[in-house]
Write a protein that holds these residues in place. Structure first.
Motif, short mmCIF file in Angstrom:
data_model
loop_
_atom_site.label_atom_id
_atom_site.label_comp_id
_atom_site.label_asym_id
_atom_site.label_seq_id
_atom_site.Cartn_x
_atom_site.Cartn_y
_atom_site.Cartn_z
N PHE A 51 0.84 -1.20 0.00
CA PHE A 51 0.00 0.00 0.00
C PHE A 51 0.87 1.24 0.00
O PHE A 51 2.10 1.18 0.16
CB PHE A 51 -1.01 -0.02 1.13
N GLY B 156 -5.71 -5.88 3.66
CA GLY B 156 -6.31 -4.82 2.83
C GLY B 156 -6.08 -3.43 3.37
O GLY B 156 -6.94 -2.55 3.21
N ARG C 134 -5.02 0.40 3.91
CA ARG C 134 -4.95 1.56 3.05
C ARG C 134 -4.32 2.71 3.83
O ARG C 134 -4.45 2.78 5.05
CB ARG C 134 -6.34 1.99 2.57
N VAL D 227 -4.98 5.73 5.07
CA VAL D 227 -6.15 6.60 5.31
C VAL D 227 -5.80 7.77 6.23
O VAL D 227 -6.71 8.37 6.81
CB VAL D 227 -7.31 5.76 5.92
N GLN E 209 -7.64 11.05 5.35
CA GLN E 209 -9.06 11.00 5.68
C GLN E 209 -9.29 11.11 7.19
O GLN E 209 -10.20 11.80 7.65
CB GLN E 209 -9.67 9.69 5.16
N GLN F 143 -17.35 4.74 1.60
CA GLN F 143 -16.20 4.00 1.07
C GLN F 143 -14.95 4.33 1.88
O GLN F 143 -14.14 3.45 2.17
CB GLN F 143 -15.98 4.33 -0.40
N GLU F 144 -14.78 5.58 2.25
CA GLU F 144 -13.62 5.95 3.07
C GLU F 144 -13.70 5.27 4.43
O GLU F 144 -12.67 4.85 4.98
CB GLU F 144 -13.58 7.47 3.22
N ASP G 209 -12.50 1.81 4.05
CA ASP G 209 -11.05 1.77 3.98
C ASP G 209 -10.43 1.86 5.38
O ASP G 209 -9.43 1.17 5.67
CB ASP G 209 -10.53 2.91 3.10
N ALA H 227 -10.93 -1.59 6.95
CA ALA H 227 -10.01 -2.60 6.40
C ALA H 227 -8.61 -2.41 6.98
O ALA H 227 -7.91 -3.38 7.30
CB ALA H 227 -9.97 -2.51 4.88
N THR H 228 -8.19 -1.16 7.15
CA THR H 228 -6.86 -0.88 7.70
C THR H 228 -6.76 -1.32 9.15
O THR H 228 -5.78 -1.95 9.56
CB THR H 228 -6.56 0.63 7.58
#
Length: 796
Positions: A24, A67, A69, A71, A74, A87-88, A91, A94-95
């Protein structure tokens, strides 16, 4: 580190390749910022991370950051009051899930990787965030109905309003009075309101609000008055739904923003782990090894100090299937290496290889070379490489070279490494040669380690006659007119100009005239170099022939050993069958004698004689079948049986003694004034022989139930250490060397695997220190290559 030199050596391309292994963007950013360090402890820490990551991925190849990211932008926005999209938020989830999973994996990990586990300590996902996102955001990146009671109610209202509008409009378009006025029986949407397509000429026949029309004007999209209020209610419900969704996302974003510092720390830890994994994967693909890093605090090296040693080094950017490994070193008082040879022969590649490997080592990257490679930690690396093979063309002129050399000489000292390609080129040969020798003298006086490539023959003689300098050359085959790319340490390169010209068709009389114009001493030197190179090539060919013969003999030896094994197995099978037959006969005799005992009487003398004869026969057979058959171990040398009076070593007591009595399982031993009964398994021959003792053959008139020979048992000609930890592997190796030496093995194979090269290095250090080992070497490629070490034992 000098940015210009790093760019000249193409270190940026190494980082590009390393970055391709990251998972990533956060770790990719770390890789792009990775710079060589001149701090020994930091460089060793980086190397340890790469080594431990390789071992970890070997053991757990599925280990990754999942997965994750980056972020951080964000989450920072959320901390400032911003609202994240669904979606953010997914993410972020997932992080944090990746962080949580890795945290749990390292907590359960029964694996010694302290440097990675130290990074993993920062993997502490904020409590409740993963669960909150899961509850509120669906996998399709939508706010879930159950995110709040109000949202669920509003969505029900939206659905109900939709149903009422469609029911009303379907009734209208199916009305026989209205259907002829429509372009088609269709319900569509314009300006956020449900409408039907009405023919323009029929507008006066329907009470409606026009929302849109077709491009031709023939169709009007109208909202019948009967659904105006319904559309109003629907839009109000939709606005309420959107407002509630934003409120929910705002609250969830604020919750995440409160943990901004925590999330940032988790992402930094994930990036550091991913970069370590990337370094490990890159090293694995390069078949690289961890270098030994040596400190260089003052630069005041003694004559025997080592600057660098790279055996079997390969340029990391060249095709590993085609690149020719080189052996290059600055050691034993050598501070300058002068490399000569033809153009396109590999001089520049050699310089860049050394420079890149030093930069990689100080960056924490494993290097494509043989295990045992060493380098000092240099404060800086300076390079002036500006020929047509360089990625940088701006230094191709003489003035450009001199400008760069001046800059380098101002900064270089005994703690730096200097690399000059074609030193003094681009000007009058006589002046250029003089300048090159003067610069080399300056470097040697100030004890500055340097690698210099040149065409000037004067530098060959200078390096030969000057303390601290050493010649090396890149090989060229005059028969094929192609370079071999091999580096020959200690030998200057040949010009090959006349031989090349002759093979390309220049007339013999021209070649002869040219030879007469050359200084006789130079010509004699070139002829001598030709002869040395020819002898070296002959020696190399002879070595290759001997090695092939050795491999053939080893293959034949293995075949013979297998055949001997089969013969021994057949012999044992035949003897065992004979023993079983004897047992059967013995049982028959026992049955007969029991029968005779029952039938005979004390008055009859004859049956008693028969009985005694049978009993003697039984005893004779019992003696023959009492001893089990032992398989002969042809890898060791048998020794004589244990006898009363022998000196032995008692392992559990760690002392010597004399044998007094020998039993089936127990041996009585005299230790000083004490008599001790010892288990036979704790008995060995005295340490000077190293022979292990098994069940003895008893030298007595009394027959023993069982017996076997005492001999040196062979541990086998191969020891497997792959996957073992260093301390455990060295313990196994120590025991194996003792057993193999005692068994009389001439050599053995130690299988440690390639891996990171750490275990191989530990094994070879132990072999070098062992008093039982005469020498060791790499196995051939078809025998395991660097994953196997061949040990040759000293003669006993």
């Amino acid at each position: 580190m000098d940015a210009k030199s790093i760019h000249t050596l193409e270190y940026n391309k190494i980082l590009e390749r390393l970055g391709s292994y990251t998972a990533f963007s956060a770790s990719a950013t770390l890789v792009r910022a990775l710079q060589p360090t001149n701090d020994l402890l930091l460089a060793q820490d980086r190397q340890a991370r790469t080594t431990q990551a390789r071992r970890l991925l070997d053991e757990y190849p599925e280990m990754s950051i999942g997965g994750a990211r980056d972020v951080r932008p964000q989450v920072e926005m959320a901390a400032r009051g911003g609202v994240l999209t669904p979606q953010e938020l997914l993410d972020v989830k997932a992080t944090l899930v990746s962080s949580r999973d890795l945290q749990r994996a390292f907590a359960k990990l029964e694996f010694d990787c302290p440097h990675l586990q130290a990074i993993a300590q920062d993997l502490t996902p904020p409590p409740g965030i993963i669960e909150a996102i899961t509850q509120i955001i669906t996998e399709n990146a939508e706010v879930a109905d159950g995110a709040s009671v109000r949202l669920d109610t509003l969505r029900r209202e939206v659905k109900a309003a939709n149903d009422r509008i469609f029911t009303k409009l379907e009734k209208l378009i199916n009305d026989t009075r209205i259907a002829p006025m429509l372009q088609e029986a269709l319900i569509t949407k314009r300006n956020g309101r449900y409408v039907i397509p009405l023919r323009a000429e029929s507008k006066s026949h329907m009470r409606c609000v026009v929302q849109d029309q077709s491009s031709s004007g023939a169709t009007l999209f109208v909202e019948p008055l009967a659904v105006v209020e319904l559309n109003n209610h629907l839009n109000e419900a939709i606005l309420g739904e959107k407002e509630e969704e934003r409120r929910i996302l705002s609250e969830l974003s604020a919750q995440i923003g409160d943990y901004n510092t925590n999330v940032q720390a988790n992402i930094r830890a994930l990036a550091a782990l991913d970069m370590a994994f990337a370094c490990a994967k890159y090293a694995q693909d390069l078949n690289a090894v961890e270098p030994i890093l040596l400190d260089n605090p003052s630069g005041q090296a003694s004559e025997d100090d080592l600057f660098l040693r790279f055996p079997r080094a390969r340029h990391p950017l060249l095709d590993p299937e085609k690149v020719v490994p080189i052996d290059v070193a600055l050691e034993k008082g050598t501070r300058a290496l002068v490399i000569t040879g033809p153009n396109t022969g590999g001089k520049t590649v050699t310089l860049k290889t050394v420079g890149l490997l030093v930069l990689m080592a100080q960056s924490g990257l494993h290097i494509p070379a043989q295990s045992g490679s060493q380098t000092r930690i240099f404060r800086d690396v300076y390079a002036d490489i500006g020929d047509e093979q360089s990625i940088e063309q701006s230094l191709s002129t003489f003035s450009g070279h001199v400008t760069n050399i001046v800059r380098i000489l101002k900064k270089a000292d005994a703690r730096t490494l200097v690399i000059f390609d074609e030193l003094g080129a681009g000007t009058d040969p006589q002046e250029g040669s003089a300048l090159a020798r003067a610069i080399l003298t300056y470097l040697l006086r100030r004890r500055i380690p340097a690698l210099i490539a040149t065409h000037y023959p004067e530098l060959k003689a200078y390096a030969h006659n000057t303390e601290g300098a050493l010649n090396a050359s890149v090989e060229f085959d005059p028969q094929t007119l192609k370079p071999t790319y091999r580096l020959l340490m200690g030998l200057p390169g040949r010009s090959n100009a006349l031989s090349i010209a002759s093979r390309l068709g220049i007339k013999d009389e021209i070649i002869a005239d040219a030879r007469e114009m050359i200084d006789p001493e130079s010509l004699q030197t070139e002829d001598l170099l030709d002869e040395i190179h020819r002898q070296l090539e002959n020696a190399r060919q002879e070595h290759a022939l001997v090695e092939n013969l050795r491999q053939e003999l080893e293959a034949d030896r293995q075949i013979l050993a297998e055949r001997l094994e089969n013969i021994e197995n057949e012999r044992l099978a035949m003897l065992e069958e004979a023993r079983l037959q004897s047992l059967r006969e013995l049982e028959e005799l026992r049955g007969e004698i029991q029968s005779l005992k029952r039938q005979s009487t004390v008055k009859s003398d004859s049956p008693v004689k028969v009985k005694k004869a049978l009993e003697q026969q039984i005893r004779s057979l019992e003696e023959k079948v009492a001893e089990p058959l032992d398989k002969t171990d042809y890898s060791g040398q048998p020794s004589r049986p244990l006898r009363v009076g022998d000196r032995v070593y008692i392992r559990n007591l760690k002392t010597d003694g004399s044998v007094l009595e020998i039993g089936q399982e127990i041996v009585e031993v005299q230790i000083g004034k004490m008599r001790v009964k010892v288990d036979l398994r704790n008995i060995e021959r005295p340490k000077k022989t190293g022979a292990k003792v098994k069940r003895p053959v008893l030298e007595s008139s009394e027959p023993a139930p069982t017996s076997s020979s005492i001999f040196h048992p062979s541990p086998g000609a191969e020891l497997h250490l792959r996957g073992m930890r260093g301390e455990d592997a060295l313990g196994e190796l120590d025991h194996y060397l003792d057993d193999a030496y005692a068994a009389g093995l001439p050599y053995a194979r130690i299988v440690h695997g390639k891996g990171t090269g750490t275990l191989r290095q530990l094994v070879r250090q132990a072999l070098s220190a062992s008093a039982l080992v005469a020498s060791w070497e790499n196995a051939m490629d078809n025998e395991g290559g660097e994953g196997v070490t061949i040990v040759h034992f000293k003669e006993g």
